[in-house]
Design an enzyme around this catalytic site. Sequence first.
Site, PDB file in Angstrom:
ATOM      1  N   GLU A 150       0.971  -1.268  -0.108  1.00 19.36           N
ATOM      2  CA  GLU A 150      -0.098  -0.061   0.144  1.00 19.36           C
ATOM      3  C   GLU A 150       0.845   1.366   0.189  1.00 19.36           C
ATOM      4  OE1 GLU A 150      -1.192   2.873   2.743  1.00 19.36           O
ATOM      5  OE2 GLU A 150      -2.021   1.039   3.762  1.00 19.36           O
ATOM      6  N   GLU A 225       9.856   1.413   2.786  1.00 21.89           N
ATOM      7  CA  GLU A 225       8.628   1.405   3.117  1.00 21.89           C
ATOM      8  C   GLU A 225       8.476   0.439   4.048  1.00 21.89           C
ATOM      9  OE1 GLU A 225       6.610   4.017   2.620  1.00 21.89           O
ATOM     10  OE2 GLU A 225       8.550   4.899   1.736  1.00 21.89           O
ATOM     11  N   ARG A 679     -33.842  12.826  22.331  1.00 25.28           N
ATOM     12  CA  ARG A 679     -35.117  12.682  21.934  1.00 25.28           C
ATOM     13  C   ARG A 679     -35.137  14.071  21.347  1.00 25.28           C
ATOM     14  NH1 ARG A 679     -38.087  11.344  27.080  1.00 25.28           N
ATOM     15  NH2 ARG A 679     -39.809  12.549  26.315  1.00 25.28           N
TER      16      ARG A 679
HETATM   17 ZN   LIG Z   1       0.771   2.513   6.846  1.00 26.22          ZN
END
Ligand SMILES: [Zn+2]
Length: 1054
Positions: A150, A225, A679
């Site tokens: 990702e 990463e 309410r």
């Molecule tokens: Zn991440």
Amino acid sequence: MLRTVSCSTSLTSSSPFFPRSYSSTGALRGPGRNLRRISSPSSTGRRGLRVLSDAGRSLNRKLSRLSVRAVATQPAPSYPDVGKDEAEKLGFEKVSEEFISECKSKATLFKHKKTGCEVMSVSNEDENKVFGIVLRTPPKDSTGIPHILEHSVLCGSRKYPLKEPFVELLKGSLHTFLNAFTYPDRTCYPVASTNTKDFYNLVDVYLDAVFFPKCVDDVHTFQQEGWHYELNDPSEDISYKGVVFNEMKGVYSQPDNILGRIAQQANIPMLKFIPITLVINEDFHRKYYHPSNARIWFYGDDDPVQRLRILSEYLDMFEASPSRDGSKIVPQKLFSEPIRIVEKYPAGRDGDLKKKNMVYINWLLSEKPLDLETQLALGFLDHLMLGTPASPLRKLLLESGLGEALVSSGMSDELLQPQFSVGMKGVSEDNVQKVEELIMSTLKKLAEEGFDSDAVEASMNTIEFSLRENNTGSFPRGLSLMLQSIAKWIYDMDPFEPLKYTEPLKALKARIAEEGSKAVFSPLIEQFILNNSHRVTIEMQPDPEKASQEEAEEKSILEKVKAGMTEEDLAELARATEELRLKQETPDPPEALRCVPSLNLSDIPKEPTYVPTEVGDINGVKVLKHDLFTNDIVYAEVVFDMSSLKHELLPLVPLFCQSLVEMGTKDLTFVQLNQLIGRKTGGISVYPLTSSVSGKDEPCSKIIVRGKSMAGRAEDLFNLMNCLLQEVQFTDQQRFKQFQSSFLISMQNRLRGSGHGVAAARMDAMLNVAGWMSEQMGGLSYLEFLRTLEKKVNEDWEGISSSLEEIRRSLLARNGCIVNMTADGKSLTNIEKSVEKFLNLLPETPSGGLVTWDGRLPLRNEAIVIPTQVNYVGKAGNIYSTGYELDGSAYVISKHISTTWLWDRVRVSGGAYGGFCDFDSHSGVFSFLSYRDPNLLKTLDIYDGTGDFLRGLDVDQETLTKAIIGTIGDVDSYQLPDAKGYSSLMRHLLGVTDEERQRRREEILTTSLKDFKDFAEAIDVVRDKGVAVAVASAEDIDVANNARSNFFEVKKAL
Ligand SMILES: [Zn+2]
């Protein structure tokens, strides 16, 4: 619960405890602290009901997702259509089409004929356009590959071959949303923008990233990463580095997250979701990042034909693949016996360890997906049992005194099989079993006795209100709808269904009316919870040794790795480390940067967005009115001044606010009062707000009472506000004890999860009075106060109770009060009478004389010790002290520093999850902050190098233009009507005029390289005279203090 663990690439930023800064509400303010939060679906879908809009949002998500098939009753307005032939020509087949009245949209499902890729194309009048591509990514092992991928696909692609096109978009686009998330079984890439040209630019970069990323051929990206060994010199120790590695270390430094992970894995063993172990597998991309396995979402007011045109360019390049079948999610079989898991978690040594157990019961509700009517009823049941402080399961658990707070509890239906969870933390060893018994006996009792009819009515109103309001805050509405739709669509179910709630809600209401609520809810509790053998109970015990054990384990692994290497290997690793670092720190060549599409300055509006504001007067009180379309809802804020409050009462203010909304009056118990609010209104909240005011010594310090209701119930809203403010009695010692303990727990969580916010607050408290006030009510000082308060509540409750009364007397007054209202013109006129009545009931002046706020913490470098594997490092100084005068270019420059210098050094090569700076134009404080940072002194050195970075900077016109456009994107952030009205109030309180906004905008638009160079002189003050505060592990602080002789004063916090 940690359903969605990762949210990729967001520049993280702190959430200050109280809205000391206003960028998210769009007042004049530069990029920074709360601009880009970690925005994960789970964080918006969670149960943290103190802020109004959050409550609405979580409900909304829950309910709109839980709906049954309905026939559209309204005729479709004439949104642009895609003809059948047109679609065919572009390679798509129209599968189905519906008008969805709930979101006033025409939705069409297309299928790309060649690959089978499905596309939902939603057309409506919303200018905040959304695109998302979602891939089914079932984890086959525990390597964390989906999460690393990702991140990695956003690091360069075929058409955009630079280091991080994602960052270029962060810098230079008008995006209203830009991020990516990994769920246990899917990965989402969403973008949003209100500017059509900008929107299509974002779409193109994301499509190219997803389908043609460079990372598949580039191991460096995975290393950066994901993880890699780092060795700067063969004589030194090897360490792990990597963005996801440190992100996940941070996530699992929080006990609640560890608990969530264990629960997830125990419940659905086939959906492993383990923090990354260390394997890299490029094959994953080829398999799952394929159009045949993708679902694509378009939403907004752009041309639906253009959408297909853009897509066909990408999709036509692929042949069909079997990946879609290969990624099918198989349901988990229900267990025939309940199971129990006992685990240890790393705990600090503060407080009584015996009282730090956690216990959590989870049920997987069904083997097959439930029909939507049942799901809707379960969502309703969830709200009844746990949704408000008055809800019986929540209330009984908290009142039992068996634990300090609930852990994330409730129904969850983001995955294929719905789950229900409930539990407590801060439980003593002896009470673990009692908590379990209390949960089970309460559920049993609720099944037997049913719910109070006022409670049912309150839940129904709250649910209907939030559906009508559809307030997703700063989260784009189209994205919220996408996440709802995808929660079914991803499992090959109907993507339209979750968007349609009207009919099923009607049916449910009718059933409750006819059969009574007990007949509806009791069988659900019995079937899905009490008689369900798929029950997982988790007990977590605190282990003060565990953090250092884990650290030692990591160290020993790394030592073994090193011992197994030859001298050549080590030399090679040092060379590779250097190579990676060089690559990371070398800027992209201008020609590569140029290929990322960007807007021109001529595309940018020359004027800021103005909010219609009429300033009037009722009975001597200033009233601001904003005439905006709000779908028949009234939003109101009443502001009181804190300038008569005694200093020593300040840390009690948050508890005072909590007591107002949750303590009850002479005539109404807090449960009744809470139900009445449910309410009659859409919710009421009370909170303090402090900020410096530019050019003034006195800070702005206010209490804000915020509420909303249907226009026809505005009178009830103001009556209830009056009731809270004037009639609530501060007599319930037990409830106050609960507030104290739950606040203490949430402060401890903040320290672990948002240590950068705590560090920032601490530095602010040294540098200005508003910061000091804020820190007293939400920083480390507040945490210390809460610890001493427990004893006081037991020994001198009378004294506390009268202090709360004293706070009320010193705040409540017409003098200094301001009312702010947002609604359509007619409603604004109609509610004036109610406002007048409300104001007439207030005392004229506050009791007690004016006080002068002048508190500060002593200036010093501080290290705050917590048990953690990753640090938060801050440094700050006041640039106005150098004589620097505010210029709009400051926003452009600080954004540029965040997205280039700090991003490259602190995140990319430093391995922290985030690094950024924040400039508070009201006080002049410029601060640097890092997030989940493996380093400490090294990060401070990077901060200190910022002035030189600016002096050596050479930016071409294109880079400059990008930086300017990105800054405008922040300043013009998209707002729903309530947020517009609120921003206008903030500007009013802080003395920011429309003329000033116009001037700053012009300064932003004309920022030059010279401004950057000039700013270097101002920012040097942070290096030379600034203060550093780190929230870090004891080990790292020791190392730092040894290396730089006692640089930090050490303060133990957890
Ligand atoms: Zn991440």
